[in-house]
Design a protein around this motif. Structure first.
Motif, PDB file in Angstrom:
ATOM      1  N   THR A 199       2.243  12.678  -4.466  1.00 37.09           N
ATOM      2  CA  THR A 199       3.471  12.304  -3.773  1.00 37.09           C
ATOM      3  C   THR A 199       4.695  12.640  -4.613  1.00 37.09           C
ATOM      4  O   THR A 199       5.701  13.160  -4.111  1.00 37.09           O
ATOM      5  CB  THR A 199       3.448  10.806  -3.438  1.00 37.09           C
ATOM      6  N   LEU A 200       4.632  12.351  -5.911  1.00 37.92           N
ATOM      7  CA  LEU A 200       5.755  12.675  -6.792  1.00 37.92           C
ATOM      8  C   LEU A 200       5.962  14.188  -6.890  1.00 37.92           C
ATOM      9  O   LEU A 200       7.099  14.665  -6.954  1.00 37.92           O
ATOM     10  CB  LEU A 200       5.494  12.082  -8.180  1.00 37.92           C
ATOM     11  N   PHE A 225      -2.501  12.424  -1.178  1.00 39.02           N
ATOM     12  CA  PHE A 225      -2.758  11.225  -1.964  1.00 39.02           C
ATOM     13  C   PHE A 225      -3.907  11.506  -2.922  1.00 39.02           C
ATOM     14  O   PHE A 225      -4.747  12.382  -2.684  1.00 39.02           O
ATOM     15  CB  PHE A 225      -3.111  10.031  -1.071  1.00 39.02           C
ATOM     16  N   ARG A 271       0.829  -1.200   0.000  1.00 38.53           N
ATOM     17  CA  ARG A 271       0.000   0.000   0.000  1.00 38.53           C
ATOM     18  C   ARG A 271       0.864   1.252   0.000  1.00 38.53           C
ATOM     19  O   ARG A 271       0.554   2.245  -0.674  1.00 38.53           O
ATOM     20  CB  ARG A 271      -0.908  -0.021   1.235  1.00 38.53           C
ATOM     21  N   LEU A 272       1.971   1.228   0.753  1.00 42.72           N
ATOM     22  CA  LEU A 272       2.871   2.377   0.784  1.00 42.72           C
ATOM     23  C   LEU A 272       3.500   2.620  -0.577  1.00 42.72           C
ATOM     24  O   LEU A 272       3.611   3.763  -1.036  1.00 42.72           O
ATOM     25  CB  LEU A 272       3.949   2.150   1.837  1.00 42.72           C
ATOM     26  N   ALA A 273       3.886   1.549  -1.272  1.00 40.21           N
ATOM     27  CA  ALA A 273       4.454   1.701  -2.613  1.00 40.21           C
ATOM     28  C   ALA A 273       3.427   2.266  -3.586  1.00 40.21           C
ATOM     29  O   ALA A 273       3.755   3.071  -4.462  1.00 40.21           O
ATOM     30  CB  ALA A 273       4.973   0.352  -3.105  1.00 40.21           C
ATOM     31  N   GLN A 274       2.179   1.845  -3.430  1.00 41.02           N
ATOM     32  CA  GLN A 274       1.114   2.373  -4.301  1.00 41.02           C
ATOM     33  C   GLN A 274       0.909   3.862  -4.067  1.00 41.02           C
ATOM     34  O   GLN A 274       0.768   4.637  -5.023  1.00 41.02           O
ATOM     35  CB  GLN A 274      -0.181   1.605  -4.027  1.00 41.02           C
ATOM     36  N   LEU A 275       0.908   4.282  -2.812  1.00 34.79           N
ATOM     37  CA  LEU A 275       0.728   5.700  -2.509  1.00 34.79           C
ATOM     38  C   LEU A 275       1.937   6.522  -2.948  1.00 34.79           C
ATOM     39  O   LEU A 275       1.797   7.666  -3.375  1.00 34.79           O
ATOM     40  CB  LEU A 275       0.481   5.885  -1.013  1.00 34.79           C
ATOM     41  N   ASP A 276       3.135   5.942  -2.837  1.00 37.62           N
ATOM     42  CA  ASP A 276       4.344   6.662  -3.242  1.00 37.62           C
ATOM     43  C   ASP A 276       4.379   6.927  -4.746  1.00 37.62           C
ATOM     44  O   ASP A 276       5.066   7.847  -5.192  1.00 37.62           O
ATOM     45  CB  ASP A 276       5.590   5.864  -2.852  1.00 37.62           C
ATOM     46  N   GLY A 277       3.660   6.121  -5.523  1.00 38.66           N
ATOM     47  CA  GLY A 277       3.660   6.307  -6.965  1.00 38.66           C
ATOM     48  C   GLY A 277       2.582   7.237  -7.476  1.00 38.66           C
ATOM     49  O   GLY A 277       2.480   7.459  -8.690  1.00 38.66           O
ATOM     50  N   GLN A 278       1.778   7.801  -6.593  1.00 37.05           N
ATOM     51  CA  GLN A 278       0.709   8.695  -7.027  1.00 37.05           C
ATOM     52  C   GLN A 278       1.241  10.088  -7.335  1.00 37.05           C
ATOM     53  O   GLN A 278       2.318  10.485  -6.869  1.00 37.05           O
ATOM     54  CB  GLN A 278      -0.378   8.765  -5.952  1.00 37.05           C
ATOM     55  N   ARG A 312       7.838  15.401  -3.890  1.00 33.89           N
ATOM     56  CA  ARG A 312       9.263  15.075  -4.000  1.00 33.89           C
ATOM     57  C   ARG A 312       9.971  16.051  -4.942  1.00 33.89           C
ATOM     58  O   ARG A 312      11.134  16.403  -4.714  1.00 33.89           O
ATOM     59  CB  ARG A 312       9.427  13.649  -4.501  1.00 33.89           C
TER      60      ARG A 312
END
Length: 392
Positions: free
Chosen positions: A252-253, A338, A242-249, A256
């Motif tokens: 989030t990008l 998110f 789930r964390l990887a899925q949220l990091d790719g939204q 960064r």
């Protein structure tokens, strides 16, 4: 499972019934007196149970008055009262079509539960909460505010209202409180599954989704054991996944990229100090040479050169920290973290103290190093010979 035991008649009688489906054991749920649903007359009377045996062995304590309860609402409302010592007495006054039912009180009342999130509606003060009258008005359907002040209701020992499997409302005793539970949002009550199954009406049961929650250090054999027990796993969700899925939204990008832009701005600020020193270096070196020629010591000149470069750099760090904090407080709450943020618990958008302090220390370190190098170069370039030669 309902087991018919025959028709009741006036006087004493013994009723027997086989239990073919209880070879591995059954739970005795209660006694029900059925009547013709087309019989619309009011009936009243008493039924006394003087003994109960299982396989020829007497069941002790079955007639205790606190071991039985009568439901208060639903299609099986008995309008009955219970009393007992060595004999269980069911006194009833039932309208047409209603069934007389006495249930075993082997479930705590109120039902102990763990409250997660905000508290549901409290138990009304005028509503009784004993084991024979624990049905309350249905709570509002709107989701409660997780930031509302309900600390009193959330404390262990408080009583709140919540539904069962048939959406009837019961009284729950808060045994403990948690901030939230996995995959569930809003107000959540976690109670014993067996207790809820016993108190829930068989009519109008809601559809349920079964989930198994595993700790991060749970052994892999758990899934194999579930499969061996006939429980099929339809889907699996992990914290890391789930964390990887949220990091790719997208949001989030984008955040960064803001960090990358901040690092680039820091490097540009250091470069600006170098460029300014280079453009003004010849004039500044001549001035330092003049000061040396007039008798100013090297120690004083080194201090002046460093102060000249460090003061604007460190003042810029302080000003940038204040401006960045105010801008973050105004902008971050309006930026979605998110694409599909959970409604509860509400996210805290402002960073903790480590991020601002870390950013300030990094900026101060970089700009200090650049300013010191520039100051050393300027001070060393200001020689007396440079003044004598007229180099400006």
């Amino acid at each position: 499972m309902n087991v018919p035991m025959g028709a009741l008649r006036q006087g004493a009688q013994t009723l027997r019934a086989p239990l073919p489906g209880c070879a591995a054991g059954c739970r005795f749920d209660g006694l029900q007196i059925q009547r013709d649903p087309l019989d619309l007359l009011t009936i009243s009377g008493q039924v006394q149970v003087t003994g109960l045996t299982d396989g020829g062995s007497p069941v002790t304590g079955f007639a205790a008055a606190n071991g039985w309860r009568t439901p208060d609402s639903g299609l099986s409302s008995p309008h009955a009262t219970l009393s007992g010592d060595s004999t269980l007495t069911v006194s009833f006054n039932s309208d047409g079509g209603e069934q007389i039912y006495a249930a075993r009180a082997d479930t705590p009342s109120p039902i102990p539960a763990v409250l997660a999130g905000t508290a549901p509606p409290p138990v009304p003060a005028e509503a009784p909460t004993d084991s024979s009258t624990d049905v309350l008005p249905a709570p509002p359907t709107a989701a409660p505010d997780p930031d509302s002040d309900n600390s009193g209701l959330s404390k262990p020992g408080s009583k709140v209202a919540g539904p069962d499997f048939s959406v009837q409302t019961h009284t729950y005793l808060v045994a403990a409180h948690a901030d939230y539970v996995p995959s569930v949002s809003g107000s959540v009550l976690m109670a014993d599954l067996a207790y809820l199954d016993r108190v829930s009406n068989t009519y109008g049961r809601v559809s349920l989704t079964d989930e198994v929650w595993l700790a991060p250090d749970a052994p892999a054999s758990v899934l194999k054991n579930l499969s061996a027990a006939g429980i099929e796993t339809l889907s699996e969700t992990t914290y890391a996944g789930r964390l990887a899925q949220l990091d790719g939204q997208g949001p989030t990008l984008a955040l960064r990229m803001y960090l990358v832009a901040a690092v680039a701005a820091l490097l540009l600020a250091g470069g600006a100090i170098v460029v300014a020193a280079y453009l003004d270096g010849r004039v500044r070196a001549y001035e330092f040479g003049v000061l040396r020629l007039t008798g100013v010591s090297d120690q004083v000149l080194r201090g002046a050169a460093r102060l000249e470069q460090l003061a604007p750099a460190l003042a810029g760090v302080v000003a940038g920290l204040v401006a960045g904090g105010v801008g973050a407080a105004l902008a971050l709450p309006a930026i979605p973290v998110f694409s599909d943020p959970p409604p509860f618990p509400r996210l805290v958008y402002l960073p903790g103290p480590a991020w601002p302090l870390g950013a300030a220390m990094l900026a101060a370190a970089v700009l200090t190093v650049v300013a010191l190098l520039v100051a050393v170069r300027s001070e060393r370039g200001g020689t007396i010979r440079r003044v004598q030669e007229g180099q400006q």
